[in-house]
Design a protein around this motif. Structure first.
Motif, PDB file in Angstrom:
ATOM      1  N   ASP A 269      17.481  -0.763 -15.608  1.00 36.44           N
ATOM      2  CA  ASP A 269      18.671  -1.615 -15.500  1.00 36.44           C
ATOM      3  C   ASP A 269      18.577  -2.814 -16.446  1.00 36.44           C
ATOM      4  N   GLU A 270      17.397  -3.410 -16.491  1.00 35.04           N
ATOM      5  CA  GLU A 270      17.215  -4.580 -17.360  1.00 35.04           C
ATOM      6  C   GLU A 270      17.354  -4.183 -18.832  1.00 35.04           C
ATOM      7  N   ALA A 271      16.812  -3.015 -19.182  1.00 37.98           N
ATOM      8  CA  ALA A 271      16.917  -2.548 -20.565  1.00 37.98           C
ATOM      9  C   ALA A 271      18.369  -2.299 -20.952  1.00 37.98           C
ATOM     10  N   ARG A 272      19.123  -1.698 -20.063  1.00 35.14           N
ATOM     11  CA  ARG A 272      20.534  -1.419 -20.343  1.00 35.14           C
ATOM     12  C   ARG A 272      21.333  -2.712 -20.475  1.00 35.14           C
ATOM     13  N   ARG A 273      21.024  -3.688 -19.616  1.00 37.76           N
ATOM     14  CA  ARG A 273      21.725  -4.975 -19.690  1.00 37.76           C
ATOM     15  C   ARG A 273      21.442  -5.679 -21.019  1.00 37.76           C
ATOM     16  N   SER A 274      20.302  -5.360 -21.613  1.00 31.52           N
ATOM     17  CA  SER A 274      19.930  -5.980 -22.890  1.00 31.52           C
ATOM     18  C   SER A 274      20.449  -5.181 -24.082  1.00 31.52           C
TER      19      SER A 274
ATOM     20  N   ARG B 103      14.582  -0.928 -11.818  1.00 30.90           N
ATOM     21  CA  ARG B 103      14.789  -2.309 -12.281  1.00 30.90           C
ATOM     22  C   ARG B 103      14.557  -2.413 -13.791  1.00 30.90           C
ATOM     23  N   LEU B 104      13.526  -1.753 -14.284  1.00 30.94           N
ATOM     24  CA  LEU B 104      13.229  -1.784 -15.711  1.00 30.94           C
ATOM     25  C   LEU B 104      14.353  -1.140 -16.525  1.00 30.94           C
TER      26      LEU B 104
END
Length: 902
Positions: A49-54, A46-47
């Motif tokens: 994925d969130e970093a990549r989305r940002s 999850r971390l």
């Protein structure tokens, strides 16, 4: 500080906020401790994925640290008697070594060594012993039995253990690689040569991994279709790390993950060496393979370090040891185990002063004892246990070992080790002492095998463990317990009768009708396994999609675009057709799994694999040879066969030699039929031999996509069709007569030539449909051999082709869609004194209309006529001028390029 913080401390020099880093690591450690690794994995994903989305760039890495996947705290307790297991392993090691060395002490008059390999099994013995004692089930009432693909070069170890088990006598061990007299042991796993012992041939290298993947998938297929309960069964595959460079080894690993083959376990013996030297001297093969398998969706278990490393790793507060482990390449790791503890201290631990300090209180012997994971029975059991329990994915165990483990200064981890087959007395003594084999010095030169007394603790334990697992392995069943009956010939009435006036069909269409009839058979229908490599529509078989469904473990999750059509694309969890995509090697591996199911699963299956004939024996010839070794039973069908029938496709698609390649496999029975009724007779006979009589042969049949009228079966021709030839028709009553032979679609050209010979030249002829030049040749060779070895028999045997042609007169002309060598096979059996001319399609194929291709290759009706007239001229029955007249009449250019070189 937690272990995670310790491991990361070495990177602190580049860390802008070490305190924050430590807090994150401590938080992760807490999640792992309280909620387990699955929760930790979820949070990390999850971390990321969130970093990549940002917008953060986080490159993908398929690799984990160069340490064991299973930490010491999660290793299960070993359930066995480790002391007894160690002794048994040592005895097996000794017997394997003694067998190979003893075999190479012979001095035959013709010279030369028998060869053999000691080092590969030496590196695998601990893992083989663990599987035999705790994991591999033989078939019994409660378990269908596990299937084990043993690494080919480790066969001496399997023999050494079977000797202890009482399954192989000493005399047989003394004849290792001496098989001609019928009491020896095959060099590698060969079911043909040891039909009660070896299940699978795993040499040539690369074929074992590929076939095993499709074997595991076939077990799932059998279960999904309700034919056999395979839910408890596993497929274990032992491969060498060097073997993984074979394209076949890794070629199907994506399929294993895609179909969630959690019944499949690869064990890759990473001893870091191949025949000539290091597998990856400048790299790390374990890390490379981890990337390949993890990237393809496999569960990866790395088994690198043995238990003696655990204290050092636990005290690696700054992560220096782990960093050195990461930076050291395989060429260095090989050198460490080829030397001694002093060398390891200087060259490995000497890479950092703090490492040297960490081992300062260890002796050189202590350092030398630091073991690799594949030789530690505790670690091996933990890896095997984890693999066997894993669900939803196939598993690969990457086990680091030492090539030639225990072979001392002459063999351990040395570059020539793979070929080591001889040992001097000092090395034999060193081997004995290393493994505490109770053989006195005065007997060492004789290399006696060692077997404890039957009532010894070791022997009792050995037998008890195998009894608990259902029996001994490897073991092979020669015949299925079930009995199935082939349909009568009249079941194929639809293709036995002549086509209606004006109707034309191809032999491919005739085959589809035959297949449909077998599918309708109540007993045999469910056992049919149609296999296609993305060519169903090419062969007019798309009707099977809806009729029997395409096997797909998860069914069909979408609505096919052709749902509104009668023959729409239908996938089903219990589908019967295996659609392998553009993958002939995979399709052939599926075919092999089905064709040997009588042995592996005690279920007779009837596989039909149809493909472009050019993409058969030429492309998957090694697998076809392995199928012969495995005693496969089934049908291979080369579609659009011949050099001139696939008119538009060109050089790489047009086949003029598959029958020649097929003829090299002794138990492959091949036919090139022209008509549907011939095909029906052959298929029915094949079903009787392979299904009803359980004979160890398989069939190669060529079928064509060219449409023409079908004459139907004439009663009495069945025997000739099976034996290889029968007289189809006679024409003309002139004084000059010739015999015309043909097969496949070119027989149609020969039929046209028969008409021209009578109409244009007044030559009479007999026309022979030759369904198999190869079977005619084999029959002739049998007769020839019998007569040579039985010189005093009053009535010598006569080859079938000789017997048939002896009743005729005139020269003999044969024309086929294959190289001249195909029809030339029977030349020795043509009656003496008779002219025999052969036409064939030697040369590269090309694109054009069929008529132009047949003219180009000089196999059409006009060339048949010219060949017949030339043969008559050679016999003085017609003037040579007639031949020239025919060449002119038919517009043949006598100066055109030879198609063999054009």
């Amino acid at each position: 500080m937690s272990s995670f913080a310790q491991a990361g401390a070495v990177q602190a020099a580049n860390d802008e906020d070490t305190l924050e880093t430590q807090e994150w690591l401590e938080a992760l450690a807490a999640v792992l401790d309280r909620e387990g690794p699955q929760r930790a994995h979820y949070l990390l994903e999850r971390l990321i994925d969130e970093a990549r989305r940002s917008g953060a760039h986080i490159p993908f890495s398929p690799n984990t640290a160069y340490v064991n996947t299973i930490p010491p705290g999660l290793e299960p307790a070993h359930p066995g008697n480790l002391e007894l297991e160690a002794r048994i392993r040592s005895y097996v090691r000794w017997n394997a070594m003694a067998m190979v060395v003893k075999a190479n002490k012979h001095n035959p008059p013709d010279g030369g060594d028998l060869g053999g390999h000691i080092a590969s099994f030496a590196s695998l013995a601990t893992m083989i012993g663990c599987g035999q004692n705790h994991f591999w089930h033989a078939e019994d009432e409660s378990h269908g039995g596990d299937l084990v693909y043993f690494q080919g070069h480790t066969s001496p170890g399997m023999y050494g253990r079977a000797y202890l088990e009482g399954r192989l006598p000493e005399d047989q061990l003394n004849h290792f690689r001496q098989e001609v007299d019928g009491k020896g042991l095959s060099s590698y796993p060969h079911p043909k040569l040891m039909p009660d012992f070896w299940q699978f041939p795993t040499v040539s290298m690369g074929l074992g991994p590929l076939m095993a993947i499709y074997q595991a998938r076939f077990l799932k297929y059998l279960h999904a279709r309700g034919i056999a309960d395979t839910s408890k069964r596993k497929v274990w595959v032992f491969c060498g790390d060097g073997e993984m460079d074979e394209p076949e080894s890794l070629g199907a690993i994506a399929l294993a993950a895609r179909e969630k083959l959690d019944n499949l376990i690869f064990v890759i013996n990473c001893n870091l060496q191949r025949l000539d030297g290091p597998v990856r001297g400048n790299g790390k093969i374990i890390q490379e393979l981890e990337g390949d398998f993890r990237g393809s969706g496999w569960n990866v278990i790395k088994l690198i370090w043995g238990g003696y490393w655990d204290p050092l790793l636990a005290h690696d507060k700054e992560g220096i040891l782990r960093q050195i482990m990461e930076e050291t390449v395989d060429g260095e790791y090989q050198a460490y185990k080829a030397n001694d503890g002093k060398f390891v201290r200087e060259h490995f631990f000497g890479k950092h002063p703090k490492l040297l300090e960490a081992v300062s209180r260890m002796s050189d012997e202590d350092i030398w004892r630091l073991n690799r994971g594949g030789h530690d029975p505790h670690k091996v059991f933990a890896a095997f246990d984890s693999a066997a329990k894993h669900e939803g994915q196939p598993t690969v165990i990457l086990a680091k070992t030492i090539k030639g483990y225990g072979m001392g200064h002459v063999g351990q981890a040395k570059n020539p080790t793979h070929q080591q087959k001889k040992l001097e007395l000092d090395s034999i003594r060193e081997f004995r002492d290393r493994f505490a084999i109770p053989i006195p010095d005065d007997q060492l030169a004789d290399l006696p095998y060692f077997k404890p007394a039957d009532d010894s603790p070791e022997m009792k334990y050995l037998h008890e463990r195998r009894a608990a697992l259902g029996g001994y392995l490897p073991h092979r069943r020669q015949k299925a317990d079930e009995h199935l009956k082939a349909p009568a010939l009249d079941a194929f009435k639809a293709v036995l009768e002549p086509t209606a006036e004006g109707r034309e069909i191809s032999t491919t269409q005739a085959f589809v009708r035959i297949l449909n009839q077998v599918l309708r058979d109540k007993e045999l229908g469910p056992r049919v396994v149609p296999i296609l490599a993305d060519e169903s529509r090419t062969f007019g078989m798309e009707g099977l999609f809806r009729q029997i469904g395409i096997y797909a473990p998860e069914g069909q999750k979408y609505t096919p675009v052709d749902k509104d059509q009668v023959m729409y694309y239908k996938e089903s969890a219990d589908g019967q057709l295996l659609q392998e995509g553009i993958n002939e090697a995979g399709a052939m591996s599926s075919w092999i799994a089905a064709a040997t199911s009588y042995s592996s699963n005690n279920r007779i299956m009837i596989p039909f694999f149809i493909y472009y004939s050019m993409f058969g024996f030429q492309r998957i010839g090694d697998l076809a040879w392995a199928a012969g070794d495995m005693q496969a039973r089934g049908f291979l069908l080369g579609g659009t066969a011949g050099r001139t029938t696939l008119n538009g496709e060109g050089l790489q698609h047009e086949d003029g030699h598959s029958h020649i390649l097929a003829s090299t496999i002794p138990n492959c029975v091949s036919y090139d039929p022209t008509f549907g009724h011939e095909l029906a007779v052959i298929v029915q006979h094949g079903l009787k031999r392979m299904v009803e009589d359980q004979e160890n042969v398989y069939y190669y049949l060529t079928v064509m996509n060219e449409n023409y009228p079908q004459p139907g079966l004439t009663a009495g021709d069945e025997e000739g069709i099976i034996k290889g030839m029968y007289k189809l028709q006679s024409r003309g009553k002139g004084k000059n007569r010739v015999q015309l032979m043909g097969s496949g679609t070119i027989l149609r050209e020969v039929m046209a030539a028969q008409e021209l010979l009578e109409a244009d030249w007044g030559v009479a002829s007999d026309l022979w449909s030759v369904t198999s030049f190869t079977e005619l040749r084999r029959n002739g060779l049998d007769a020839e051999r019998h007569n040579m070895l039985h010189p005093e028999e009053k009535k010598p045997q006569v080859a079938y082709v000789t017997e048939q042609l002896a009743k005729t007169e005139g020269p003999i002309i044969a024309s086929t869609d294959y190289m001249k060598l195909f029809a030339d096979q029977i030349r020795p059996f043509v009656p003496k004194g008779r002219e025999y001319k052969v036409l064939g399609t030697d040369g590269f194929g090309r694109s054009d209309f069929r008529s132009k291709l047949r003219e180009h290759f000089e196999v059409d009706r006009h060339f048949v006529v010219v060949a017949a007239l030339r043969a008559l001229a050679d016999e003085g029955k017609v003037p040579v001028a007639k031949v020239a007249e025919a060449i002119k009449k038919y517009g043949i250019n006598p100066n055109k390029a030879n198609p063999q070189y054009a």
